[in-house]
Design a protein around this motif. Structure first.
Motif, PDB file in Angstrom:
ATOM      1  N   VAL A 223     -78.881  23.875 -39.018  1.00 20.59           N
ATOM      2  CA  VAL A 223     -78.652  22.436 -38.902  1.00 20.59           C
ATOM      3  C   VAL A 223     -79.701  21.733 -39.747  1.00 20.59           C
ATOM      4  CG1 VAL A 223     -78.532  20.462 -37.345  1.00 20.59           C
ATOM      5  CG2 VAL A 223     -77.738  22.711 -36.565  1.00 20.59           C
ATOM      6  N   THR A 224     -79.243  20.796 -40.599  1.00 22.93           N
ATOM      7  CA  THR A 224     -80.174  20.097 -41.493  1.00 22.93           C
ATOM      8  C   THR A 224     -80.257  18.613 -41.114  1.00 22.93           C
ATOM      9  OG1 THR A 224     -78.523  19.421 -43.138  1.00 22.93           O
ATOM     10  CG2 THR A 224     -79.391  21.662 -43.308  1.00 22.93           C
ATOM     11  N   LYS A 225     -81.143  17.909 -41.791  1.00 22.48           N
ATOM     12  CA  LYS A 225     -81.317  16.482 -41.530  1.00 22.48           C
ATOM     13  C   LYS A 225     -80.055  15.678 -41.854  1.00 22.48           C
ATOM     14  CE  LYS A 225     -86.315  16.286 -42.396  1.00 22.48           C
ATOM     15  NZ  LYS A 225     -87.362  15.730 -43.273  1.00 22.48           N
ATOM     16  N   LYS A 226     -79.265  16.188 -42.805  1.00 23.42           N
ATOM     17  CA  LYS A 226     -78.082  15.433 -43.231  1.00 23.42           C
ATOM     18  C   LYS A 226     -76.812  15.860 -42.493  1.00 23.42           C
ATOM     19  CE  LYS A 226     -77.722  18.587 -47.185  1.00 23.42           C
ATOM     20  NZ  LYS A 226     -77.766  18.716 -48.654  1.00 23.42           N
ATOM     21  N   SER A 227     -76.938  16.849 -41.590  1.00 26.10           N
ATOM     22  CA  SER A 227     -75.738  17.345 -40.895  1.00 26.10           C
ATOM     23  C   SER A 227     -75.029  16.263 -40.102  1.00 26.10           C
ATOM     24  CB  SER A 227     -76.115  18.499 -39.958  1.00 26.10           C
ATOM     25  OG  SER A 227     -76.629  19.599 -40.655  1.00 26.10           O
ATOM     26  N   PHE A 228     -75.803  15.403 -39.434  1.00 29.09           N
ATOM     27  CA  PHE A 228     -75.215  14.398 -38.548  1.00 29.09           C
ATOM     28  C   PHE A 228     -75.625  12.981 -38.936  1.00 29.09           C
ATOM     29  CE2 PHE A 228     -75.817  18.334 -36.029  1.00 29.09           C
ATOM     30  CZ  PHE A 228     -74.472  18.655 -35.872  1.00 29.09           C
ATOM     31  N   SER A 229     -75.933  12.791 -40.190  1.00 27.03           N
ATOM     32  CA  SER A 229     -76.327  11.451 -40.634  1.00 27.03           C
ATOM     33  C   SER A 229     -75.147  10.494 -40.485  1.00 27.03           C
ATOM     34  CB  SER A 229     -76.803  11.489 -42.088  1.00 27.03           C
ATOM     35  OG  SER A 229     -75.766  11.934 -42.943  1.00 27.03           O
TER      36      SER A 229
ATOM     37  N   SER B 231     -81.720  28.219 -37.534  1.00 25.38           N
ATOM     38  CA  SER B 231     -82.745  27.259 -37.957  1.00 25.38           C
ATOM     39  C   SER B 231     -82.249  25.838 -37.742  1.00 25.38           C
ATOM     40  CB  SER B 231     -83.122  27.475 -39.432  1.00 25.38           C
ATOM     41  OG  SER B 231     -82.004  27.267 -40.264  1.00 25.38           O
ATOM     42  N   ILE B 232     -83.199  24.988 -37.342  1.00 25.24           N
ATOM     43  CA  ILE B 232     -82.924  23.564 -37.142  1.00 25.24           C
ATOM     44  C   ILE B 232     -84.010  22.801 -37.880  1.00 25.24           C
ATOM     45  CG2 ILE B 232     -82.573  21.711 -35.481  1.00 25.24           C
ATOM     46  CD1 ILE B 232     -81.994  23.878 -33.366  1.00 25.24           C
ATOM     47  N   GLN B 233     -83.601  22.094 -38.908  1.00 22.66           N
ATOM     48  CA  GLN B 233     -84.570  21.381 -39.734  1.00 22.66           C
ATOM     49  C   GLN B 233     -85.267  20.279 -38.938  1.00 22.66           C
ATOM     50  OE1 GLN B 233     -83.327  19.156 -43.446  1.00 22.66           O
ATOM     51  NE2 GLN B 233     -83.842  21.170 -44.325  1.00 22.66           N
TER      52      GLN B 233
ATOM     53  N   ASP C  90     -90.504  29.790 -36.481  1.00 18.17           N
ATOM     54  CA  ASP C  90     -91.617  29.638 -37.413  1.00 18.17           C
ATOM     55  C   ASP C  90     -92.162  28.213 -37.336  1.00 18.17           C
ATOM     56  OD1 ASP C  90     -89.716  28.119 -38.687  1.00 18.17           O
ATOM     57  OD2 ASP C  90     -89.404  29.524 -40.345  1.00 18.17           O
ATOM     58  N   CYS C  91     -93.040  27.868 -38.265  1.00 15.11           N
ATOM     59  CA  CYS C  91     -93.705  26.569 -38.216  1.00 15.11           C
ATOM     60  C   CYS C  91     -92.723  25.401 -38.346  1.00 15.11           C
ATOM     61  CB  CYS C  91     -94.768  26.473 -39.305  1.00 15.11           C
ATOM     62  SG  CYS C  91     -94.115  26.670 -40.985  1.00 15.11           S
ATOM     63  N   GLN C  92     -91.556  25.646 -38.949  1.00 15.86           N
ATOM     64  CA  GLN C  92     -90.584  24.576 -39.130  1.00 15.86           C
ATOM     65  C   GLN C  92     -89.853  24.226 -37.829  1.00 15.86           C
ATOM     66  OE1 GLN C  92     -88.042  24.985 -42.602  1.00 15.86           O
ATOM     67  NE2 GLN C  92     -89.547  26.317 -43.591  1.00 15.86           N
ATOM     68  N   LEU C  93     -89.964  25.085 -36.804  1.00 17.60           N
ATOM     69  CA  LEU C  93     -89.299  24.814 -35.525  1.00 17.60           C
ATOM     70  C   LEU C  93     -90.284  24.268 -34.491  1.00 17.60           C
ATOM     71  CD1 LEU C  93     -86.355  25.249 -34.391  1.00 17.60           C
ATOM     72  CD2 LEU C  93     -87.252  27.297 -33.276  1.00 17.60           C
TER      73      LEU C  93
END
Length: 593
Positions: free
Chosen positions: A378-384, A401-403, A426-429
């Motif tokens: 899931v990215t930042k633009k998935s549900f924009s 992964s979830i941005q 990881d650090c991104q989560l």
């Protein structure tokens, strides 16, 4: 008062008393206790002689003072005679003309005739369900004030022309479910006041044009579970007041404007559990007032840009349990009133993982169901664009992964449903467990780590913040993007794309043109090891993969946007889109001049 007036008043009282007594005698009232005719029961206006299993074609005459719960017999306007052994509509005696409701379900009636029904001059509801009637002839019904006719679960295979003509001025509800109708003659239903027609579980395979012409007041039509495979153009023409059409559980293969022609007031269309694989571009031209559309449990694989054009009033769209993997950019454009979108149990992945705001046109959407798909990131633009969303269901996806702040724009979100045991912790989560707790979504989220090995199987809500680190990158990372190019017609073109990963998980490669996978393209893949600096002065060995797309002798049709997708067990990475422009030799010559 004078003495001469007293005898006169006494005489008047005597006349009134005798008149009232006479009326009571005529109506059957007397001071004796009233009884219900054995073995029936009475309640209010109902005389219930059902489930006796000993009443045949005639009813025994009731005693003189038979009553219906303190009412004289002729006021017992509701008669229940179901679950007996009648083989024909019985003679209901001298008070038949007062009966308004007659229930004769679960008997052995094989036919109905004008003579049997003619005495029922006040009849408004007739239930003949679960009998053995085989046809409805032109002389079956006399002129009656009948509003509701129920003939479910008989053996009716034939409707003769004119069979309902004597009911045309009053009939409002007609139920013919679970019969043996294989064809419906055109214009057979000349019933201008009918509002509800049910033909479920018959044997219809094809509906011709003008079949329902004459039903100008019809509001709902149910033709479920018939096996219909063809709806001819104009099949529902004339239904100018129709609001609900249910065609679930048939064998329809496409939606086209031809068979929807004339349904200008339709609000609900139910097409679930068919075999629909195609929605024609102009399908909704004649039914643009739809508020609810159900196309769930079909064979759809694609939602095109034209799939829902014209449905600006749609509130609910059900597309769950299909095989949708391709959603065109702009597929939901124009659905400005949509509040609920159900896409559960499809094959959706890159729509969420790579597209830029696939739902951004749905600025009134409140509920989005995406459970049971193939979403891995899931990215930042998935549900924009989903600023009004209140309910999001991502459960039963193997999300890895979830941005960061992927859900932050949904300010009104009340429920986020998510269950996955595949997360890269990881650090991104690091942000995710804190955000879930802060938003009070904990009851709806069950998420655990799959990587790194030391955290495998642990709930993200029990992992310490300092343990969310980025020591490696098992998910592929694009290192070389394909480049935009111009080429001369009939020459060869090459696109190159590379990605690296610290994992030894096998890689897969794919190339797409305009979001369509190129299944038969000429692709060459190779891999090599290289060293990469790690934390604290350490070097780690990573595998770099390169995929090459070869386009030979390009044509103008080769123009488009090309993209590589590199995947392993930990997810997919999508390159930027490189545009290819194809020019003619003359164009290049003019440029040189």
């Amino acid at each position: 008062m004078s003495a001469s007036m007293q005898p006169l008043n006494a005489a008047m009282y005597a006349v009134v008393f005798l008149l009232i007594s006479r009326i009571e005698l005529i109506l059957g009232y007397d001071e004796n206790p009233r009884t219900c005719p054995s073995p029936c029961t009475c309640f209010g206006d109902l005389l219930d002689c059902s489930r006796l299993k000993r009443l045949t074609n005639t009813l025994p005459p009731p005693p003189l003072h038979t009553t219906c719960d303190k009412q004289p017999l002729f006021l017992c306007v509701y008669r229940k005679l179901n679950n007996n052994e009648f083989e024909m509509v019985p003679d209901l005696g001298p008070h038949a003309a007062n009966i308004t409701t007659l229930i004769l379900a679960n008997n052995r009636i094989t036919k109905i005739s004008l003579e049997q029904l003619r005495p029922l001059q006040s009849l408004e509801t007739l239930d003949l369900s679960n009998n053995s009637i085989v046809d409805i002839k032109a002389d079956s019904f006399p002129a009656l004030p009948l509003k509701n006719l129920i003939m479910n679960n008989n053996r009716i295979s034939t409707l003769e022309t004119g069979c309902f003509v004597n009911l045309s001025s009053t009939l409002q509800v007609l139920r013919l479910n679970r019969n043996r109708l294989s064809t419906i003659p055109a214009k057979i239903f000349q019933l201008p006041n009918l509002q509800h027609l049910e033909l479920n579980r018959n044997r219809l395979r094809r509906v011709e044009g003008l079949t329902f012409h004459g039903l100008h007041a019809l509001r709902s039509l149910k033709i479920q579970r018939n096996g219909i495979s063809r709806l001819m153009d104009g099949a529902f023409w004339g239904l100018s007041n129709m609001e609900v059409l249910q065609l679930d559980y048939n064998n329809l293969t496409e939606v086209s404007k031809g068979w929807l022609y004339g349904l200008l007031t339709l609000q609900q269309l139910h097409l679930g559990h068919n075999a629909i694989s195609r929605i024609r571009p102009d399908a909704w031209e004649f039914c643009q007032k739809l508020s609810e559309l159900d196309i769930s449990s079909n064979h759809l694989t694609r939602l095109e840009e034209s799939s829902f054009v014209g449905l600006s009033l749609l509130d609910e769209l059900h597309i769950g349990n299909n095989r949708v993997s391709f959603i065109a950019d702009g597929a939901f454009r124009g659905l400005s009133h949509l509040q609920m979108l159900d896409l559960q149990n499809n094959e959706i992945s890159w729509t969420i993982e790579d597209m830029n705001g696939p739902f951004s046109a749905l600025d009134k959407l409140r509920k989005l169901f995406l459970q049971g798909n193939q979403i891995r990131s899931v990215t930042k633009k998935s549900f924009s664009g989903l600023d009004t969303l209140e309910h999001l269901d991502l459960s039963n996806n193997a999300i890895m992964s979830i941005q960061g702040n992927a859900f932050v724009q949904m300010k009104k979100l009340e429920e986020l449903h998510l269950n996955t045991s595949s997360l890269l912790c990881d650090c991104q989560l690091k942000w995710f467990p804190l955000w879930v707790a802060e938003q009070t979504f904990l009851p709806y989220v069950n998420a655990s780590c799959a990587h790194p090995l030391m955290l495998k199987g642990k709930s993200v809500f029990t992992v310490r913040q300092e343990d969310f680190v980025c020591d490696d990158f098992p998910k592929p990372q694009i290192t070389v993007q394909p480049e935009t190019q111009s080429a001369i017609k009939s020459t060869n073109v090459t696109f190159v794309c590379s990605a690296a990963s610290s994992s030894d998980s096998p890689m897969t490669f794919a190339w797409k043109k305009d979001n369509e996978v190129l299944n038969d393209a000429e692709i060459h893949n190779q891999a090599h090891l290289r060293a990469q600096g790690g934390g604290q002065g350490r070097e780690t060995e990573v595998t770099e993969y390169t995929t090459t797309l070869q386009l030979r002798s390009v044509e103008f049709t080769s123009e488009g946007k090309y993209q590589c997708v590199i995947s392993n067990h930990f997810g997919s990475s999508y390159s930027t889109k490189a545009k290819l422009t194809v020019n003619s030799k003359l164009h290049n010559l003019l440029v040189l001049i």
